[in-house]
Motif scaffolding. Structure first.
Motif, PDB file in Angstrom:
ATOM      1  N   SER A  85      27.000  66.492  18.056  1.00 23.59           N
ATOM      2  CA  SER A  85      26.689  65.549  16.986  1.00 23.59           C
ATOM      3  C   SER A  85      27.989  64.937  16.493  1.00 23.59           C
ATOM      4  N   VAL A  86      27.971  63.625  16.341  1.00 26.28           N
ATOM      5  CA  VAL A  86      29.154  62.888  15.908  1.00 26.28           C
ATOM      6  C   VAL A  86      28.889  62.301  14.525  1.00 26.28           C
ATOM      7  N   VAL A  87      29.841  62.493  13.609  1.00 30.04           N
ATOM      8  CA  VAL A  87      29.703  61.989  12.243  1.00 30.04           C
ATOM      9  C   VAL A  87      31.008  61.324  11.808  1.00 30.04           C
ATOM     10  N   GLY A  88      30.933  60.568  10.740  1.00 28.74           N
ATOM     11  CA  GLY A  88      32.117  59.989  10.135  1.00 28.74           C
ATOM     12  C   GLY A  88      32.611  60.825   8.973  1.00 28.74           C
ATOM     13  N   LEU A  89      33.924  60.970   8.880  1.00 25.69           N
ATOM     14  CA  LEU A  89      34.539  61.703   7.768  1.00 25.69           C
ATOM     15  C   LEU A  89      35.448  60.767   6.991  1.00 25.69           C
ATOM     16  N   PRO A  90      35.498  60.913   5.665  1.00 22.61           N
ATOM     17  CA  PRO A  90      36.360  60.033   4.878  1.00 22.61           C
ATOM     18  C   PRO A  90      37.827  60.227   5.229  1.00 22.61           C
ATOM     19  N   ASP A  91      38.572  59.120   5.237  1.00 23.05           N
ATOM     20  CA  ASP A  91      39.991  59.165   5.575  1.00 23.05           C
ATOM     21  C   ASP A  91      40.730  58.135   4.718  1.00 23.05           C
TER      22      ASP A  91
END
Length: 549
Positions: A465-471
């Motif tokens: 599973s691929v997700v976006g993380l805040p950066d």
């Protein structure tokens, strides 16, 4: 050649509904009565256990048993009231489904894995006046949990499946003196199904008799189901796939429905062998486990002709592996609870690789369009936008939630799914992911499904599973959560290098996390928000610990 395949190529991403010459506008009860009349002495339902002790019902016997259930229910409830069911799969669950439909009750389906607070929420929100409960599920006694959850609800009757025979006996001895069972219309509510909650608290989709019966029949017809089929059903009955697509699909095409208590890969394979199973609907994770177990301990599954997949993205490599290892055809569908549930499906016999890379075309009688998420205008074929659908299968509403309903169904009756997809010139739909899951890294749009498909093809990857993380620099970065295949060893560098051969550099995950399993809903959808929230919480915890030191 189907009606759908004879259409001229599309220029815009909109598929107008076919007229189904065999369409039947019926209730779930009508479908049961019609099946009993047409296939009376054939086996309709089998308890999913291996051995001579498995109980069996013909279509006539299933109608008779369900009618007794309906009459027993009418001793306690009035048509139109809401009745919850909190239990795992069983033949009695199916008889309750049909009995409630015949009695004009709205069945509220509840995941037996729910905790007390979750159960209490559903009972309150649905305004259920009764609940039918399994005494024990796994290691938990459910009856005391029900008692504790009743405060603030309208529940006045608790019925235990442990006392089922006594309950049904009341219906056998009860003859309504004022005529037949109550009249039920196709547009009447049949069930309240709670959404799977991949993004938060579930909402109750109010589904009609017409929507559920029609959807199950159309799905079964498109996959080429027939009276000789034996359906092995691992899907939970509290979900539209289990109690809708399979239960009502098999019913309306004369198939035999084998219902095990829960998913167990070895049991399912044993049932295929013992019952000469021919068809299965499952989520991808289930099929992966069955392939692995079959490779370890082969069974005779030569009767198995078709496996259909839905509920989560289906990597092409999985479809090809199923064909290679099990010798089955593969069908792929797409839908939502809010659409009863299927919207599209691949057609029987179409095993082309390009087809198995899609979720097929709209089912007969179902409209689909792809729109610009901002303007809501229909876009050209091949362009990416939000998938919308309109048909008699779309839910009536989110129960007692007009705001959420208005946000989801527009004034023209289009259900906005929140899914991103494309439609080609021949009407085949490809799902790219959820609108809310799209990752924006430094102004570039990244779609997790593309990265997941690449990683799933790696032999060391069992699930991803691929997700976006805040950066702070890029806005978001890409993170991949990996479950490795049995006996495999792979590193972050190995996978990053592998991705580099197929993906632009900005799409390659910068964060790699290895897990033994991924959190899923009961319908097999990976809960990306859980992965993201847990990862961020772990980061905060480690930062706090470092500060305290």
């Amino acid at each position: 050649m189907t009606v759908q395949s004879s259409r001229p190529p599309l220029s815009k991403s909109i598929w107008c509904a076919d007229v189904d010459p065999d369409d039947l506008d019926s209730t779930i009860g009508d479908a049961l009565v019609r099946a009993a009349s047409q296939w009376g002495g054939r086996t309709a339902l089998v308890e999913g256990v291996v051995g001579d002790e498995a109980r069996r019902w013909t279509f006539e016997e299933l109608l008779e048993a369900s009618t007794h259930v309906a009459r027993a229910l009418l001793l306690r409830f009035s048509p139109g009231e809401h009745l919850a069911v909190w239990a795992a799969n069983s033949p009695e669950w199916i008889q309750l489904e049909f009995g409630a439909a015949l009695a004009g009750l709205t069945l509220v389906t509840v995941n037996p894995a729910f905790r007390q607070a979750e159960l209490a929420y559903v009972l309150r929100q649905s305004r259920a006046v009764g609940i039918v409960v399994q005494p024990r599920f796994r290691s938990r006694d459910l009856l005391p949990i029900v008692t504790a959850a009743l405060d603030g609800t309208q529940v006045r009757e608790v019925i235990s499946f442990g006392d089922w025979d006594e309950f049904v006996a009341d219906g056998r001895g009860f003859c309504i003196p004022f005529g037949p069972l109550p009249a039920v219309r196709p547009e009447d509510p049949a069930q309240i199904q709670y959404t799977s909650g991949t993004t938060g608290r579930p909402k109750g989709a109010l589904l009609s008799h017409r929507g559920l019966a029609t959807n199950g029949r159309r799905y079964a017809t498109v996959i080429g189901a027939h009276p000789g089929d034996v359906w092995i059903n691992p899907m939970p009955l509290f979900h539209t796939a289990g109690c809708g697509l399979v239960t009502l699909g098999a019913l309306q095409t004369g198939g035999c429905h084998v219902i095990p208590p829960s998913f167990d890969a070895d049991l399912l394979l044993d049932l295929f062998e013992a019952e000469q199973g021919t068809v299965m609907l499952s989520v991808p994770t289930m099929l992966i486990r069955m392939i692995e177990r079959h490779e370890d301990q082969p069974r005779d599954v030569s009767s198995w002709r078709l496996t259909t997949l839905g509920g989560a993205p289906v990597p092409l490599d999985l479809a090809l592996r199923a064909r290679r290892v099990l010798g089955v055809e593969v069908g792929i569908g797409y839908g939502q609870t809010e659409s009863s549930p299927y919207i599209t499906h691949t057609e029987s016999g179409d095993q082309r690789t390009q087809t198995l890379s899609t979720v097929g075309r709209p089912l007969p009688g179902i409209e689909v369009k792809i729109v610009d998420p901002n303007t809501r205008d229909v876009i050209d074929v091949g362009e990416l936008g939000e998938v919308c659908t309109r048909s008699s299968c779309v839910m009536t509403e989110y129960f007692d939630d007009p705001r959420a309903t208005a946000e989801t169904i527009d004034i023209e009756g289009w259900l906005h799914t929140g899914d991103l997809g494309t439609m080609d010139a021949f009407g085949f739909v490809t799902i790219r992911g959820r609108l809310k899951d799209m990752i924006i890294r430094g102004g570039e749009n990244i779609f997790p499904r593309e990265i997941e498909d690449v990683l799933f093809a790696h032999p060391a990857v069992s699930a991803v599973s691929v997700v976006g993380l805040p950066d702070p620099e890029w806005g978001e970065i890409v993170a991949a959560f990996i479950v490795t295949a049995r006996g495999a060893h792979v590193t972050e560098d190995d996978l990053a290098t592998y991705c580099g051969a197929y993906l632009a550099s900005y799409k390659i995950p910068r964060v790699w996390q290895f897990r033994t399993e991924l959190p899923q809903t009961a319908s097999g959808k990976i809960q990306k928000f859980v992965l993201r929230d847990r990862y961020l919480e772990d980061l905060r915890t480690h930062a706090d610990q470092a500060t305290s030191e």
